[in-house]
Design an enzyme around this catalytic site. Structure first.
Site, PDB file in Angstrom:
ATOM      1  N   LEU A  18      11.795   6.585   9.367  1.00 57.63           N
ATOM      2  CA  LEU A  18      11.982   7.132   8.016  1.00 57.63           C
ATOM      3  C   LEU A  18      10.771   7.957   7.608  1.00 57.63           C
ATOM      4  O   LEU A  18      10.891   9.053   7.071  1.00 57.63           O
ATOM      5  CB  LEU A  18      12.225   5.995   7.018  1.00 57.63           C
ATOM      6  CG  LEU A  18      12.535   6.447   5.598  1.00 57.63           C
ATOM      7  CD1 LEU A  18      13.783   7.321   5.552  1.00 57.63           C
ATOM      8  CD2 LEU A  18      12.698   5.259   4.659  1.00 57.63           C
ATOM      9  N   HIS A 702     -10.428  12.480  -4.615  1.00 60.25           N
ATOM     10  CA  HIS A 702      -8.985  12.546  -4.364  1.00 60.25           C
ATOM     11  C   HIS A 702      -8.463  13.965  -4.563  1.00 60.25           C
ATOM     12  O   HIS A 702      -7.320  14.255  -4.252  1.00 60.25           O
ATOM     13  CB  HIS A 702      -8.245  11.586  -5.292  1.00 60.25           C
ATOM     14  CG  HIS A 702      -8.711  10.170  -5.133  1.00 60.25           C
ATOM     15  ND1 HIS A 702      -9.658   9.606  -5.946  1.00 60.25           N
ATOM     16  CD2 HIS A 702      -8.393   9.220  -4.218  1.00 60.25           C
ATOM     17  CE1 HIS A 702      -9.890   8.377  -5.547  1.00 60.25           C
ATOM     18  NE2 HIS A 702      -9.141   8.113  -4.502  1.00 60.25           N
TER      19      HIS A 702
END
Ligand code: GLN
Ligand code: ZN
Length: 762
Positions: A18, A702
């Protein structure tokens, strides 16, 4: 007959199919139709595995392209305004936009700030946080669930759709834009669930599983009351409801839960075995009790004979009304032990992943339905494997146990208090005001990853690999010197992962080849398995740190992952308390700290990125956890001289409720993540005077954007309003391994310039 059922199955696929399909779709290398086909195929496979194992009600709705809570948001029409963009997006593309903040359709890329993500209860799975706005509306959009139900029915499976209940859904969401009381949305939400019920009725299902795990939390009274009213309005004449709870104990919520007008209740008796007796005592005569007795969150073989005994006793009491299941969804464990061909067969026989857990369930079901004789052989066999684990010399290490028993109070505290230590440290460190440093890792370049792979495959030898790493360290040190940082690091080029690196070198850890579990979205992790007493055969980091220090006169910071973080990111042995295992890790790391010190590394950082994550769900359990966790950190860190400086790092700064425990860790310096909050998260330090030094992150690692000097100056000034300047460090939010060199060099240069400017201003 006792019914065997399941709460959820890992959707990612035994080869991460997946993940691969979804990522290929994001990149545009497969079509949406292909992606959907892969999903159908995986679901069909996973249902068949469960059917083959004799699961009598197979969960449907546990499949997700990204996250089950995000699915629920889509189902309920909770799409925040920023994702309702003026473009012709398919529902699936809007879904991925919500998940990731970016989607590319027909060559055009759309951006919007991604949904927030946070930990699913106390697991290492992360869900996408629903957002509720003042004008919030709900609208049913159940096609994904209904299609999956139809697919399963066409394949001839007996199924049980699974959804998240309205109260848990609201609880997990976030008030936005001035909305103050998300619970008030319930009134609008219930009709949408009622609409869903109508559609489910048309599917001809017999049972619906509604997950309400928040019933195991400390709930405000009005939420408890809401349970009663909500479930009064949520009833169906066509199907029955199994209300599922997991991860904890009802405690005070028991009577509310048992009084709900539902036909069955599922409880977790692995995490919370004590609730079994009171639940049985108060269980109304007309209710099913589903007993979650196979651990859905850990990878150990079940003690089947004991479980069988327990279940038999329950069966005597409630007969047909007993159902048996894993404690929670199997989402949290890997797929199949059989895939692990390089683990020793004896050790392999101690493990049970999702597929083995279903087999265990089947054995228990057979025992209950056909009698003890039918499973006697299997129980004996299983008992034997458990005994092999219990008695295995691989698990028991006398030296470790002796050390544990000889632990003294003085091994848990530094010899002198911080105020004295810091004077001695300052003499040799001689750092300027606002000293600059980083959190440890520098960019993990393609070359680094390839060299590691080559080494693991045997394509290059150990000598060549080590030389490669030394060269990387030299480059990293030189760069830091050029940038002008005050305290340097070696850059962690030798580490693939901050836990795996240590686990691979410690005794008592085991690694799998395919033991993947979903962490969030398409991201999977392969947690180490701690199976035995933990010890350290030899130094793990000293060589790298010593080499790095030899290249510079500036202080070099040694870099370790702390005991609590190693524990919280692993599958942990279940034959002793977690605190005990953590203490063993702490002792091993304590030796590493002392070896670093002896090698001349007198500044040592012990990362505790996951300390806060391990907090128990109930506040009443916090103290116990924090006591052993903080003690483990102190055992690791306190075997050094006064003038050795201990740092720690945490990837967050929501310290409000645990600030005292953080102070108790008594690290000389703590670095934390704060840049995105403009230092507002530091407000706790106004209320509570944190005694030691702090480095609030000024560079959001980030994000690919590079902070400017002036921005950083403002952040530091903000911080200095909350913490005295003399105790402030200047550093990024976290490690730099996911970033590229150009941006890192630029950002750190700005950071060093900002600190320099502020020093001049003094
Ligand atoms: N020292 C680690 C690094 O810099 C810390 C990572 C973390 O806190 N998650 O990568
Ligand atoms: Zn971090």
């Amino acid at each position: 007959m006792a019914l065997i059922h399941n709460l959820g199955y890992p959707r990612i696929g035994n080869q991460r199919q997946l993940k691969k399909a979804v990522e290929a779709y994001w990149k545009g290398s497969i079509s949406q139709a292909d992606l959907i086909k892969t999903g159908e195929r995986l679901r069909a496979e996973h249902w068949q595995i469960q059917a083959d194992a004799g699961v009598e009600l197979i969960p449907v709705g546990d499949f997700s392209w990204y996250d089950q809570i995000l699915d629920m948001s889509t189902l309920l029409g909770v799409v925040p305004p920023r994702f309702q963009i003026d473009a012709d997006l398919s529902p699936l593309d809007t879904y991925f936009l919500m998940a990731r903040g970016q989607v590319t359709v027909n060559g055009e890329t759309h951006n919007a700030a991604a949904s927030e993500m946070t930990k699913w209860f106390d697991t290492n799975y992360h869900y996408m946080v629903p957002e509720f706005y003042p004008e919030q509306c709900f609208e049913l959009n159940a096609s994904k669930l209904i299609d999956e139900i139809k697919q399963a029915q066409q394949l001839g499976h007996a199924i049980k759709p699974v959804i998240i209940g309205p109260l848990t859904y609201l609880w997990l969401g976030k008030n936005k834009d001035g909305l103050t009381d998300k619970l008030a949305l319930l009134e609008q939400l219930i009709p949408v669930y009622q609409d869903l019920f109508e559609q489910l009725e048309q599917c001809g299902i017999e049972w619906l599983q509604i997950d309400e795990p928040i019933l195991t939390l400390d709930l405000p009274q009005k939420w408890l009351t809401a349970f009663h009213t909500t479930y009064q309005s949520l009833q169906s004449r066509a199907f029955k409801i199994l209300l599922a709870t997991y991860f904890g104990d009802f405690e005070d919520n028991l009577s509310v839960a048992l009084a709900l007008p539902v036909e069955g209740i599922h409880i977790d008796v692995v995490q919370a075995s004590e609730q079994l007796v009171p639940t049985l005592e108060q269980l109304p005569d007309d209710k099913i009790l589903s007993v979650g007795i196979i651990d859905g969150r850990n990878i150990w073989r079940n003690h089947l004979s004991l479980s069988y005994e327990k279940l038999s006793a329950i069966q005597t009491q409630i007969g047909e009304r007993l159902w048996v299941a894993p404690s929670c969804s199997l989402l949290h464990v890997p797929c199949d032990v059989e895939q692990e061909t390089s683990i020793d067969p004896e050790q392999l026989s101690w493990l049970a992943f999702a597929q083995q857990k279903l087999t265990e369930l089947q054995i228990l079901g057979d025992g209950l339905n056909k009698g003890h004789d039918a499973i006697r052989q299997l129980l004996d066999d299983s008992d034997q494997k458990l005994a092999s684990r219990r008695q295995s010399p691989r698990i028991h290490n006398l030296a470790v146990q002796t050390r544990m028993s000889e632990l003294t109070q003085s091994m848990t505290e530094r010899a002198t208090p911080y105020s004295k230590r810091i004077e001695k440290q300052n003499i040799w460190l001689n750092l300027p005001l606002y000293p600059t440093t980083t959190i440890g890792s520098f960019p993990q370049t393609k070359e680094i990853r390839e060299a590691r792979k080559d080494f693991k495959n045997g394509a290059i030898g150990e000598g060549q690999y080590k030389q490669f790493l030394k060269d990387e360290i030299a480059i990293c040190v030189e760069k830091q010197n050029e940038i002008g940082l005050d305290v340097l690091v070696h850059g962690e080029a030798e580490r693939n992962d901050m836990v795996e690196y240590f686990g691979e070198q410690l005794e008592g850890f085991l690694f799998t080849a395919y033991g993947w579990v979903q962490s969030y979205g398409s991201r999977c992790v392969k947690p180490p398995i701690i199976y035995g007493d933990v010890s350290r055969a030899k130094p793990m980091t000293v060589e790298w740190s010593r080499y790095a220090q030899s290249l510079t006169d500036k202080p070099m910071k040694g870099m370790l992952t702390g005991p609590v973080t190693i524990l919280n990111w692993s599958f942990v042995r279940n034959d002793q308390g977690r605190g005990q295992t953590c203490t063993q890790i702490a002792l091993a790391l304590r030796d590493e700290v002392q070896d670093l010190e002896a090698a001349g590394i007198k500044l040592i950082q012990i990362d505790e990125a996951a300390l806060r994550e391990g907090l128990p769900l109930r506040r009443s359990d916090w103290k116990y956890y924090l006591d052993w966790a903080v003690r483990a950190f102190r055992i690791t860190s306190s075997g050094v001289a006064d003038d050795t400086q201990i740092h720690t790092h945490m990837c967050y700064s929501e310290f409000n409720d645990i600030i005292e425990a953080v102070a108790e860790m008594d690290a000389d310096v703590i670095t934390i993540e704060t840049s995105r909050s403009d230092m507002k998260l530091l407000d706790v330090f106004k209320r509570y005077e944190y005694p030691n030094q702090i480095g609030p992150g000024v560079y959001d690692i980030h994000s690919p954007s590079v902070p400017r000097q002036q921005q950083i100056i403002e952040l530091i000034q903000n911080a200095a309003e909350r913490i005295p300047a003399e105790r402030l460090w200047v550093n990024p939010d976290c490690g730099l391994k996911t970033r590229g060199w150009p941006e890192v060099t630029e950002a750190l240069t700005q950071m060093v310039a900002a600190a320099g400017q502020l020093r001049q201003n003094r």
